[in-house]
Motif scaffolding. Structure first.
Motif, mmCIF file in Angstrom:
data_model
loop_
_atom_site.group_PDB
_atom_site.id
_atom_site.type_symbol
_atom_site.label_atom_id
_atom_site.label_comp_id
_atom_site.label_asym_id
_atom_site.label_seq_id
_atom_site.Cartn_x
_atom_site.Cartn_y
_atom_site.Cartn_z
ATOM 1 N N PRO A 1 -4.212 -19.145 -11.707
ATOM 2 C CA PRO A 1 -4.989 -18.031 -11.128
ATOM 3 C C PRO A 1 -6.123 -17.539 -12.023
ATOM 4 O O PRO A 1 -7.180 -17.146 -11.529
ATOM 5 N N HIS A 2 -5.932 -17.579 -13.339
ATOM 6 C CA HIS A 2 -6.995 -17.168 -14.264
ATOM 7 C C HIS A 2 -8.209 -18.096 -14.139
ATOM 8 O O HIS A 2 -9.354 -17.634 -14.171
ATOM 9 N N VAL A 3 -7.958 -19.388 -13.988
ATOM 10 C CA VAL A 3 -9.040 -20.363 -13.841
ATOM 11 C C VAL A 3 -9.815 -20.084 -12.555
ATOM 12 O O VAL A 3 -11.050 -20.028 -12.555
ATOM 13 N N ILE A 4 -9.100 -19.894 -11.461
ATOM 14 C CA ILE A 4 -9.748 -19.627 -10.171
ATOM 15 C C ILE A 4 -10.627 -18.381 -10.263
ATOM 16 O O ILE A 4 -11.796 -18.399 -9.858
ATOM 17 N N ALA A 5 -10.088 -17.315 -10.816
ATOM 18 C CA ALA A 5 -10.846 -16.063 -10.908
ATOM 19 C C ALA A 5 -12.067 -16.199 -11.823
ATOM 20 O O ALA A 5 -13.155 -15.717 -11.490
ATOM 21 N N ALA A 6 -11.908 -16.860 -12.963
ATOM 22 C CA ALA A 6 -13.011 -16.989 -13.920
ATOM 23 C C ALA A 6 -14.141 -17.847 -13.364
ATOM 24 O O ALA A 6 -15.320 -17.499 -13.486
ATOM 25 N N VAL A 7 -13.799 -18.980 -12.750
ATOM 26 C CA VAL A 7 -14.816 -19.867 -12.186
ATOM 27 C C VAL A 7 -15.518 -19.175 -11.022
ATOM 28 O O VAL A 7 -16.754 -19.200 -10.907
ATOM 29 N N ASP A 8 -14.754 -18.532 -10.160
ATOM 30 C CA ASP A 8 -15.337 -17.839 -9.006
ATOM 31 C C ASP A 8 -16.301 -16.743 -9.456
ATOM 32 O O ASP A 8 -17.406 -16.625 -8.920
ATOM 33 N N ALA A 9 -15.908 -15.962 -10.452
ATOM 34 C CA ALA A 9 -16.772 -14.881 -10.937
ATOM 35 C C ALA A 9 -18.070 -15.419 -11.535
ATOM 36 O O ALA A 9 -19.163 -14.888 -11.258
ATOM 37 N N ARG A 10 -17.971 -16.469 -12.335
ATOM 38 C CA ARG A 10 -19.176 -17.053 -12.944
ATOM 39 C C ARG A 10 -20.094 -17.630 -11.874
ATOM 40 O O ARG A 10 -21.320 -17.471 -11.929
ATOM 41 N N PHE A 11 -19.506 -18.299 -10.897
ATOM 42 C CA PHE A 11 -20.267 -18.895 -9.800
ATOM 43 C C PHE A 11 -21.015 -17.815 -9.013
ATOM 44 O O PHE A 11 -22.219 -17.913 -8.784
ATOM 45 N N ARG A 12 -20.319 -16.771 -8.608
ATOM 46 C CA ARG A 12 -20.931 -15.701 -7.806
ATOM 47 C C ARG A 12 -22.003 -14.940 -8.573
ATOM 48 O O ARG A 12 -22.996 -14.513 -7.990
ATOM 49 N N ALA A 13 -21.806 -14.768 -9.877
ATOM 50 C CA ALA A 13 -22.799 -14.054 -10.688
ATOM 51 C C ALA A 13 -24.042 -14.909 -10.945
ATOM 52 O O ALA A 13 -25.149 -14.383 -11.042
ATOM 53 N N GLY A 14 -23.862 -16.223 -11.023
ATOM 54 C CA GLY A 14 -24.968 -17.099 -11.404
ATOM 55 C C GLY A 14 -25.692 -17.786 -10.265
ATOM 56 O O GLY A 14 -26.794 -18.294 -10.453
#
Length: 144
Positions: free
Chosen positions: A4-17
């Protein structure tokens, strides 16, 4: 399934960038709305991972190493060529190429797959994957 940490971190970086009005980010398993217009969109997926113990006999918490990949699928309206697909793919890939963040280490993304045989509906899909590694610890009190 990815941690779950991986999913949240990748999703956040993707949406911000990646903020692109002409290619919105859709959720996995998102039901299309009533709008019948065919517009481009992108989906983030986590198709593969595996975890293995990274330590043996660690009192108080075992460490695990997760290796996997996350994939971006850019859907382009069929019959309109590649359009901005390759440009969007490169912009997204640049967010993750050889980057470390939130405890993840991302490696080099693969080249986008461009295959004429993927025209199964109203969209032509361009996809690529980013391999990653992540280490995490399971504390003794959190075990079931």
């Amino acid at each position: 399934m990815a941690h779950p940490h991986v999913i949240a971190a990748v999703d956040a970086r993707f949406r911000a960038g990646f903020v692109e009005p002409d290619c919105p980010i859709r959720e996995v398993n998102d039901k299309p709305g009533a709008d019948k217009t065919r517009t481009a969109f992108v989906v983030l997926q986590f198709p593969w991972c595996r975890s293995d113990p990274a330590t043996v006999g660690a009192p108080g918490g075992q460490w695990f190493a997760e290796q996997g990949t996350f994939r971006f699928v850019i859907a382009l309206p069929k019959g309109e060529g590649l359009g901005q697909g390759p440009t969007w793919a490169e912009r997204i890939a640049a967010l993750f190429r050889s980057e470390e963040f939130e405890g993840l280490w991302c490696m080099a993304p693969g080249s986008p797959v461009i295959d004429d045989a993927n025209e199964t509906d109203a969209y032509f899909r361009v996809s690529f994957s980013v391999p990653y590694e992540f280490q995490f610890q399971i504390e003794e009190h959190k075990r079931i």
